[in-house]
Design a protein around this motif. Sequence first.
Motif, PDB file in Angstrom:
ATOM      1  N   ILE A 154      10.401  12.222  28.455  1.00 22.64           N
ATOM      2  CA  ILE A 154      10.135  11.713  27.929  1.00 22.64           C
ATOM      3  C   ILE A 154       8.752  11.900  26.744  1.00 22.64           C
ATOM      4  O   ILE A 154       8.595  11.889  26.097  1.00 22.64           O
ATOM      5  CB  ILE A 154      10.091   9.706  28.263  1.00 22.64           C
ATOM      6  CG1 ILE A 154      11.830   9.713  28.678  1.00 22.64           C
ATOM      7  CG2 ILE A 154       9.534   9.642  26.987  1.00 22.64           C
ATOM      8  CD1 ILE A 154      11.729   8.400  29.233  1.00 22.64           C
ATOM      9  N   ALA A 201       7.525  13.299  23.445  1.00 20.19           N
ATOM     10  CA  ALA A 201       6.843  12.378  22.263  1.00 20.19           C
ATOM     11  C   ALA A 201       5.716  13.092  21.682  1.00 20.19           C
ATOM     12  O   ALA A 201       5.672  12.606  20.770  1.00 20.19           O
ATOM     13  CB  ALA A 201       5.918  11.554  23.627  1.00 20.19           C
ATOM     14  N   ALA A 204       5.367  -1.511  28.569  1.00 20.18           N
ATOM     15  CA  ALA A 204       7.216  -1.726  28.751  1.00 20.18           C
ATOM     16  C   ALA A 204       7.487  -3.184  29.339  1.00 20.18           C
ATOM     17  O   ALA A 204       8.705  -3.252  28.932  1.00 20.18           O
ATOM     18  CB  ALA A 204       7.517  -0.324  28.993  1.00 20.18           C
ATOM     19  N   ASP A 228       6.401  10.335  18.922  1.00 19.54           N
ATOM     20  CA  ASP A 228       6.701   9.288  18.792  1.00 19.54           C
ATOM     21  C   ASP A 228       5.915   8.512  20.250  1.00 19.54           C
ATOM     22  O   ASP A 228       6.374   8.872  21.029  1.00 19.54           O
ATOM     23  CB  ASP A 228       7.707   9.385  18.585  1.00 19.54           C
ATOM     24  CG  ASP A 228       8.359   7.478  19.244  1.00 19.54           C
ATOM     25  OD1 ASP A 228       7.342   6.939  19.496  1.00 19.54           O
ATOM     26  OD2 ASP A 228       9.743   7.026  18.395  1.00 19.54           O
ATOM     27  N   ALA A 285      13.421   5.817  27.132  1.00 17.70           N
ATOM     28  CA  ALA A 285      13.870   7.003  26.190  1.00 17.70           C
ATOM     29  C   ALA A 285      14.164   7.176  24.984  1.00 17.70           C
ATOM     30  O   ALA A 285      14.100   6.444  24.029  1.00 17.70           O
ATOM     31  CB  ALA A 285      14.938   8.023  27.060  1.00 17.70           C
ATOM     32  N   HIS A 286      13.029   8.273  24.401  1.00 15.65           N
ATOM     33  CA  HIS A 286      13.380   7.849  22.687  1.00 15.65           C
ATOM     34  C   HIS A 286      14.414   8.078  22.505  1.00 15.65           C
ATOM     35  O   HIS A 286      15.867   9.019  23.239  1.00 15.65           O
ATOM     36  CB  HIS A 286      12.558   8.725  22.385  1.00 15.65           C
ATOM     37  CG  HIS A 286      11.181   9.455  22.389  1.00 15.65           C
ATOM     38  ND1 HIS A 286      10.495   9.222  23.502  1.00 15.65           N
ATOM     39  CD2 HIS A 286      10.289   8.694  21.202  1.00 15.65           C
ATOM     40  CE1 HIS A 286       9.694   9.768  24.304  1.00 15.65           C
ATOM     41  NE2 HIS A 286       9.172   9.112  22.649  1.00 15.65           N
ATOM     42  N   SER A 344      10.927  11.577  33.804  1.00 18.02           N
ATOM     43  CA  SER A 344       9.719  10.948  32.895  1.00 18.02           C
ATOM     44  C   SER A 344       9.295  11.787  31.211  1.00 18.02           C
ATOM     45  O   SER A 344       8.693  12.075  30.650  1.00 18.02           O
ATOM     46  CB  SER A 344       8.529  10.493  33.745  1.00 18.02           C
ATOM     47  OG  SER A 344       7.254  10.025  33.267  1.00 18.02           O
ATOM     48  N   HIS A 397       8.139   3.939  25.022  1.00 20.01           N
ATOM     49  CA  HIS A 397       8.372   5.147  25.985  1.00 20.01           C
ATOM     50  C   HIS A 397       7.463   5.872  26.540  1.00 20.01           C
ATOM     51  O   HIS A 397       8.261   6.160  27.896  1.00 20.01           O
ATOM     52  CB  HIS A 397       8.411   6.218  24.985  1.00 20.01           C
ATOM     53  CG  HIS A 397       9.959   6.028  23.727  1.00 20.01           C
ATOM     54  ND1 HIS A 397      10.923   5.565  24.151  1.00 20.01           N
ATOM     55  CD2 HIS A 397       9.541   5.396  22.389  1.00 20.01           C
ATOM     56  CE1 HIS A 397      11.223   4.968  23.062  1.00 20.01           C
ATOM     57  NE2 HIS A 397      10.382   5.407  21.854  1.00 20.01           N
ATOM     58  N   ASN A 425       5.226   5.910  21.092  1.00 20.15           N
ATOM     59  CA  ASN A 425       5.579   4.302  21.154  1.00 20.15           C
ATOM     60  C   ASN A 425       5.223   4.285  22.706  1.00 20.15           C
ATOM     61  O   ASN A 425       6.115   5.150  23.171  1.00 20.15           O
ATOM     62  CB  ASN A 425       6.328   4.375  20.642  1.00 20.15           C
ATOM     63  CG  ASN A 425       7.479   2.725  20.535  1.00 20.15           C
ATOM     64  OD1 ASN A 425       6.775   1.832  21.568  1.00 20.15           O
ATOM     65  ND2 ASN A 425       8.359   2.191  19.716  1.00 20.15           N
ATOM     66  N   ARG A 443      10.210   1.208  30.893  1.00 16.39           N
ATOM     67  CA  ARG A 443       9.871   2.331  29.857  1.00 16.39           C
ATOM     68  C   ARG A 443      11.351   2.675  29.712  1.00 16.39           C
ATOM     69  O   ARG A 443      12.400   3.251  30.392  1.00 16.39           O
ATOM     70  CB  ARG A 443       9.516   3.669  30.327  1.00 16.39           C
ATOM     71  CG  ARG A 443       7.818   3.333  30.299  1.00 16.39           C
ATOM     72  CD  ARG A 443       7.142   4.379  31.067  1.00 16.39           C
ATOM     73  NE  ARG A 443       7.418   5.734  31.036  1.00 16.39           N
ATOM     74  CZ  ARG A 443       7.272   6.645  31.182  1.00 16.39           C
ATOM     75  NH1 ARG A 443       6.619   6.770  32.194  1.00 16.39           N
ATOM     76  NH2 ARG A 443       7.338   7.692  30.789  1.00 16.39           N
TER      77      ARG A 443
END
Lengths: 139, 139
Positions: free
Chosen positions: A26, A30, A46, A35, A56-57, A23, A40, A37, A54
């Motif tokens: 991620i 971000a 999610a 990002d 990962a990018h 986590s 993520h 979003n 959730r």
Amino acid sequence: MQDTSLKKISVGQSSQRSTTITSSMIEDFAKISGDYNPVHLDDEYAASTRFGQRIAHGMLLPGLISAILANDLPGPGTIYLEQTISFKAPVFIGDTVIVSVECKEVLEKSRVSFKTTVAKSDGTIVMDGEALVITPLLK
Amino acid sequence: MQDTSLKKISVGQSSQRSTTITSSMIEDFAKISGDYNPVHLDDEYAASTRFGQRIAHGMLLPGLISAILANDLPGPGTIYLEQTISFKAPVFIGDTVIVSVECKEVLEKSRVSFKTTVAKSDGTIVMDGEALVITPLLK
């Protein structure tokens, strides 16, 4: 003058790293990328998406390839020229991914191409593509 | 059924974000990727290289493109399929980069391709390439 660096790399030579996606990776990604979003970052949001949790990018993964190329094979001094990326499947928190680079071609001017792959531990390919780099010269 | 999402995007439509690269972005990216190459992290070492100072990890830049695609154009719900990347010039700490995506083609099955570019504020292109995404459907 012979380019002795090319002796160090031959077609088929490969290197791997294994990484467990957390986590905090991620959250840090971000912050760097901007990002935020919720797919993520927000468990509740999610859970309502097709992914159910959730993810990962995707662009976090090529960073892992970059790390192998720059640190392991070819290693320090490598100059990254090009990368193609095809995303194949989502990566969830707690997934362990195996990141692989394999020499595909040794080209002119110390350029080397690599097949680059990211897979889950069950073999599912999550990302593949190719890298082109300039290998470091031996000193 | 008409795919109304395609009305939202037309060839030439574009979006940009501007970001200043900081030391902490580079340190966070090292932590995520595992790439602790001293050219990114060690001022003294980096001063001895051709760059003369620390440079950002190249793979930090596609994360900025990903952020625009996922948040601005096409926006939330976008699925990232492919990205090509060509690195052109190094990025230093304190550089402001302008990250741009511009719709190149609207394809079948809600797929859209984008020209993707990262430039310094003086116009120097540091990275370019193309993205392929699936646009989100309107609800």
